[in-house]
Scaffold this motif. Structure first.
Motif, PDB file in Angstrom:
ATOM      1  N   LEU A 127       0.803  -1.222   0.000  1.00 24.74           N
ATOM      2  CA  LEU A 127       0.000   0.000   0.000  1.00 24.74           C
ATOM      3  C   LEU A 127       0.835   1.270   0.000  1.00 24.74           C
ATOM      4  N   TYR A 131      -1.178   4.772   2.866  1.00 25.99           N
ATOM      5  CA  TYR A 131      -2.141   3.678   2.838  1.00 25.99           C
ATOM      6  C   TYR A 131      -3.557   4.158   3.104  1.00 25.99           C
ATOM      7  N   GLU A 133      -5.007   7.052   2.450  1.00 23.53           N
ATOM      8  CA  GLU A 133      -5.594   7.735   1.310  1.00 23.53           C
ATOM      9  C   GLU A 133      -5.993   6.758   0.212  1.00 23.53           C
ATOM     10  N   ARG A 134      -5.333   5.637   0.135  1.00 23.69           N
ATOM     11  CA  ARG A 134      -5.646   4.663  -0.903  1.00 23.69           C
ATOM     12  C   ARG A 134      -6.823   3.763  -0.537  1.00 23.69           C
TER      13      ARG A 134
END
Length: 302
Positions: A127, A131, A133-134
């Motif tokens: 990630l 991570y 934000e994803r």
């Protein structure tokens, strides 16, 4: 003589060579010192409180060890530490979705999250450092829409705690697949479309008007009962008066005396002069008038 010249010439040529050698040795010493300084500076790193570190090695890739707070060592250039913040952080999301009765709802959710400290290597490998934000925006959006679609508009207001709990359970289940820990999930805002808000307001006004009309009807019925009771009481009073007159003719004399007393009180307290007939005002209480009244009453009863 020639040997002396050669000796002097050789001595002159050796001076520049020794200077070059000394300069080379100085440059080498400086380079060595720079390399040692670089190595000493980059061979240690500090992990601050509330953080963890993972290390990338140029030969083997990501190392499986998660390094804790404090001073840690690594091989300069060959290894690169990556610092993760494992403290709880908030993420806010606002989305527009539909309820079970097809009403558009704007819902805002606040999530407190942090990465799993034991899974930082996996998080960085798959990630990256961003991570949250994803993963979180899409997961929060999907879970919120899925849960809101199970309730109608009224239930979203009356069962808000239940809706929040279901969203939290779904989010925790989805986030655990990405090794993200959710500590709290809360609904911070819930609003409906302007059309629905106007319809709800109109419904409330209609209900209030209906309740007001119900109380008006109840008041009218109560007033009707009061009038009936009053009329019934007056009728019973008149019947009792009639019975009293039939049984005792002196009852009318008593009532006449009471009426005369009331009229006398009114006339006495008035500042105007009275020139009316005493018989009309029931103020003549002489004996002959009483006798006439008694004779008339006794004749009527006969």
């Amino acid at each position: 003589m020639a040997s002396q010249v050669n000796a002097s010439g050789g001595g002159g040529g050796g001076g520049p060579n020794r200077a070059a050698q000394a300069a080379a040795r100085s440059i080498g010493a400086l380079a060595s010192a720079a390399v040692l300084s670089y190595g000493a500076y980059n061979s240690v790193y500090t992990v601050q409180g509330g953080h963890r570190a993972v290390v990338f090695n140029r030969f083997v890739g990501m190392k499986d060890t998660v390094y804790g707070e404090g001073l840690n060592f690594n091989i300069p250039w060959f290894e690169h530490p990556v610092i993760f913040d494992i403290r709880t952080r908030p993420v806010n999301l606002q989305t527009l979705t539909g309820s079970m009765d097809l009403q558009m709802v704007t819902i805002a959710i606040r999530v407190l999250h942090k990465p799993d400290p034991n899974k930082l290597v996996w998080i960085y490998r798959f990630l990256g450092e961003n991570y949250d934000e994803r993963v979180l925006p899409s997961v929060m959006n999907e879970c919120a829409k899925a849960v809101v679609a199970r309730y109608n508009a009224n239930e979203l207001l009356t069962k808000r705690d239940e809706v929040s709990r279901e969203i939290s359970l779904d989010l925790q289940k989805r986030a655990s697949n990405f090794n993200i820990i959710l500590e709290d999930v809360a609904i911070t805002h819930l609003a409906f479309s302007p059309e629905y808000a106007k319809a709800v307001e109109a419904k409330q006004v209609a209900q209030q008007d209906a309740e007001r009309g119900k109380y008006i009807v109840m008041g009218a019925q109560q007033e009707k009962k009061t009038i009936i009771t009053k009329a019934r009481g007056e009728a019973e009073s008149a019947e009792l008066i009639g019975q009293a007159v039939r049984k005792n003719p002196g009852f009318m004399k008593l009532r006449r005396i009471d009426a005369a007393r009331d009229i006398a009180d009114i006339v006495a307290s008035s500042g105007n002069k009275i020139y009316l007939n005493a018989d009309t005002l029931l103020l003549n209480l002489l004996k002959d008038k009483d006798e006439k009244l008694e004779k008339g009453g006794s004749g009527g009863w006969r």
